[in-house]
Design an enzyme around this catalytic site. Structure first.
Site, short mmCIF file in Angstrom:
data_model
loop_
_atom_site.label_atom_id
_atom_site.label_comp_id
_atom_site.label_asym_id
_atom_site.label_seq_id
_atom_site.Cartn_x
_atom_site.Cartn_y
_atom_site.Cartn_z
N LYS A 1 9.06 -1.01 14.24
CA LYS A 1 9.60 -0.63 12.94
C LYS A 1 10.66 0.45 13.12
CE LYS A 1 5.60 -1.17 9.84
NZ LYS A 1 4.70 -0.46 8.95
N GLU B 1 10.52 -4.54 4.71
CA GLU B 1 10.62 -5.95 4.30
C GLU B 1 10.32 -6.10 2.81
OE1 GLU B 1 9.03 -4.77 6.91
OE2 GLU B 1 9.04 -6.17 8.60
N GLY C 1 -4.92 -2.20 5.30
CA GLY C 1 -4.11 -3.33 4.83
C GLY C 1 -4.79 -4.67 5.04
N ARG C 2 -5.26 -4.92 6.26
CA ARG C 2 -5.84 -6.24 6.54
C ARG C 2 -7.24 -6.40 5.98
NH1 ARG C 2 -4.85 -3.10 10.67
NH2 ARG C 2 -6.47 -2.34 12.06
N HIS D 1 -4.75 -34.13 16.83
CA HIS D 1 -3.64 -34.96 17.31
C HIS D 1 -2.55 -34.10 17.92
CE1 HIS D 1 -5.28 -38.58 15.42
NE2 HIS D 1 -5.85 -37.68 14.63
N GLU E 1 -4.98 -7.53 14.95
CA GLU E 1 -4.47 -6.20 14.62
C GLU E 1 -5.62 -5.19 14.71
OE1 GLU E 1 -0.82 -5.04 11.91
OE2 GLU E 1 -2.60 -5.25 10.69
N LYS F 1 0.84 -1.20 0.00
CA LYS F 1 0.00 0.00 0.00
C LYS F 1 0.87 1.25 0.00
CE LYS F 1 -3.55 2.17 2.87
NZ LYS F 1 -4.47 2.00 3.98
C1 G6Q Z 1 -2.60 -4.03 8.01
C2 G6Q Z 1 -1.38 -3.40 8.41
C3 G6Q Z 1 -0.11 -4.08 7.92
C4 G6Q Z 1 0.24 -3.75 6.48
C5 G6Q Z 1 1.70 -4.15 6.25
C6 G6Q Z 1 2.14 -3.91 4.83
O1 G6Q Z 1 -3.70 -3.64 8.27
O2 G6Q Z 1 -1.42 -2.07 8.11
O3 G6Q Z 1 -0.15 -5.47 8.06
O4 G6Q Z 1 -0.61 -4.39 5.60
O5 G6Q Z 1 2.53 -3.45 7.15
O6 G6Q Z 1 2.02 -2.57 4.50
P1 G6Q Z 1 2.20 -2.09 3.03
O7 G6Q Z 1 1.13 -2.69 2.21
O8 G6Q Z 1 2.15 -0.59 3.06
O9 G6Q Z 1 3.55 -2.59 2.56
#
Ligand code: G6Q
Length: 543
Positions: A508, A217, A271-272, A388, A357, A211
């Site tokens: 972060k 990462e 994001g989620r 199990h 989250e 996003k």
């Molecule tokens: C979700 C969070 C988080 C996000 C990641 C990746 O709700 O905001 O999990 O999706 O940190 O972020 P980017 O899509 O900006 O790389």
């Protein structure tokens, strides 16, 4: 922060009434509740959009359910639903609307955010995604050397990974088997190394999903993937092998991906909650645009159910209220998600982010510290593997763990005899958890008296069983939206913001400070606590 600070949750008369309800119910066994009402197993069920939910094995009475609905009314859940669907900036700490529901609104419907019709924007992107997905699937989009694309690698993390990774696994039976899909998220180099080691760069397409397009990462993995490709095919190949999914066109361009090959989304998609945005590009390539639209239609159907169904007939609201019930009145700390479908093996991991989250918060919308527990810990594994492993604790441990069993009447594989065994196990587990095995039944089996206590199952362990005909893209969409709106309901009760994630930020920032300290040639001046300082020194020594 909130414009209309409301009565403190635990001061609401209905909250007190629920407390009064809960106290005696702690001593009531599900065996008694079922004995009192032979129709309970049929009555306490709810069917919505092809999902049949049996919630009869919960430690509730009709009065509990009535009070829970009253609680939802008291916190004005219906108004909050209206506000979300209207595009109000309900994510107050970030000043954003929360409109994942617009991502699956049918073409032609209208929803304005800041004067813009977002549904039209959504469909414009969906059309571009469809065109691209068809070209990749059909072989019209070729790699730089003229070879067909055979492998798709999604690089993203968190919300830009878990949804696509889960959906690919869930819908694998509908996917184009000529294509290989990989999902790289961890900055641990092992993730990317293993993902590409058997791939031919000339046949590989990378989707960089982020996003913000600034996530360390993802950017680290994307840069390394780019270098791998360039090393094999040269700089000019990047345009045929890299596409981006992002809201940040400037950063996409700076990375070296043509914005022609970028699929956008918007700040009102968290994001989620983004797997039905362009973040779903890998899903669309896997199952095709028609399958993807089915997934969207399933999400939309559950959105509409949540928006329009009365609270006492509203499945996401009911699931959310039951979670509140156990969390707040039975001190349950976790919630197990137990899909009896191998295809849903990543569903518990996906739900962990969605739920925790979102609702892992400890201040109200108005910024006051809560004095009641918020989100439970969600966890789980697909059945029957979990049986199990950790089910022992659910059956005979000291904790109360509400479970969601998820199953499908029809399999997607041809091994129907396996399926009967699978489903029998699911139903048996829910039955055993609820009803247990009494000391008398154990004794009647001739078990030696001293072993009796070990062989007794107390039962009275609550569960929901969610059953659908078969796992289809539409049903997956319905399941996802079911949990999204359950989370929304929980947040409304607890008066927290389910849509920010400030808790992710601190780590972060600190990691950016530590990274150069680990790699500095000269011994760095360390100003952390003594534990962190010592660990940094040890890593440097051993590294
Ligand atoms: C979700 C969070 C988080 C996000 C990641 C990746 O709700 O905001 O999990 O999706 O940190 O972020 P980017 O899509 O900006 O790389």
């Amino acid at each position: 922060m909130a414009e209309d600070p409301r009565t403190w949750l635990t001061d609401l008369p209905v909250w007190r009434a629920l407390q009064a309800q809960a106290a005696p119910l702690r001593d009531v066994h599900l065996r008694e509740l079922f004995a009192q009402d032979p129709t309970r197993g049929e009555r306490l069920t709810l069917e919505a959009e092809g999902l049949y939910c049996d919630y009869s094995k919960n430690r509730v009475t009709d009065e509990t359910l009535r009070l829970l609905v009253q609680l939802a009314e008291a916190v004005r859940l219906p108004d909050r639903i209206v506000a979300m669907f209207r595009g109000d900036k309900i994510n107050a700490t970030e000043g954003r609307a929360v409109l994942h529901v617009a991502l699956r609104a049918p073409r032609g419907s209208r929803l304005q955010v800041d004067g813009r019709d977002v549904v039209a924007d959504v469909h414009a992107v969906l059309d571009r995604m469809s065109d691209f997905a068809e070209r990749v699937r059909g072989g019209a989009w070729l790699g730089a050397t003229g070879k067909r694309i055979r492998a798709i690698v999604n690089i993203g993390i968190g919300g830009s990974d878990l949804g696509p990774a889960m959906a690919y696994e869930a819908l694998r039976a509908y996917s184009d088997r000529a294509l290989t899909f990989r999902f790289v998220s961890n900055v641990d180099g092992a993730d990317l190394t293993e993902a590409v080691r058997d791939l031919d760069p000339a046949e590989t397409l990378f989707i960089v999903s982020s996003k913000t397009f600034t996530t360390v990462e993802t950017m680290t993995n994307a840069r390394t993937a780019r270098a791998w490709l360039v090393q094999h095919l040269g700089e000019a190949a990047v345009a045929r092998h890299f596409v981006a999914v992002s809201t940040n066109a400037v950063a996409v361009q700076a990375f070296g991906i043509d914005t022609q090959n970028m699929f956008g989304f918007w700040d009102w998609v968290g994001g989620r909650y983004s797997m039905s945005s362009a973040i779903g590009l890998s899903t669309m390539i896997a199952i095709g645009p028609a399958g993807y639209r089915e997934l969207l239609s399933g999400l939309h159907a559950m959105d509409e159910h949540f928006r329009t169904a009365p609270l006492d007939q509203n499945l996401p609201a009911l699931l959310g209220l039951l979670t509140v019930w156990y969390t707040s009145f039975f001190e349950a700390e976790t919630n197990a998600i137990l899909p009896y479908s191998q295809y849903l093996k990543r569903f518990p991991a996906y739900l962990q982010q969605l739920t925790m989250e979102s609702n892992g918060k400890s201040v109200t919308l108005a910024g006051r510290r809560v004095d009641y527990p918020t989100s439970p810990i969600y966890w789980g594994e697909p059945g029957t593997n979990g049986q199990h492993s950790f089910y022992q604790l659910i059956h005979q441990g000291t904790r109360l763990i509400p479970c969601d069993f998820i199953g499908f009447a029809q399999p997607l594989d041809p091994l129907t005899d396996h399926h009967a065994v699978l489903l029998a196990n699911m139903l048996a587990q829910a039955e055993a958890l609820a009803f247990g095995k009494t000391a008398a039944a154990v004794a009647a089996e001739g078990v030696r008296p001293e072993l009796g206590p070990h062989r007794v199952f107390e039962g009275n362990r609550p569960s929901n069983t969610i059953l659908a005909e078969r796992l289809t893209p539409a049903i997956l969409g319905k399941l996802i939206a079911l949990y999204e709106h359950s989370v929304f309901t929980q947040a409304a009760i607890w008066d927290i913001n389910a849509f920010d994630q400030w808790g992710v930020e601190l780590g972060k920032v600190l990691s950016q400070r530590i990274a150069p300290e680990l790699t500095a040639v000269a011994e760095p001046d360390l100003a952390h606590d003594s534990s962190t300082n010592a660990l940094i020194r040890r890593v440097r020594e051993l590294g």
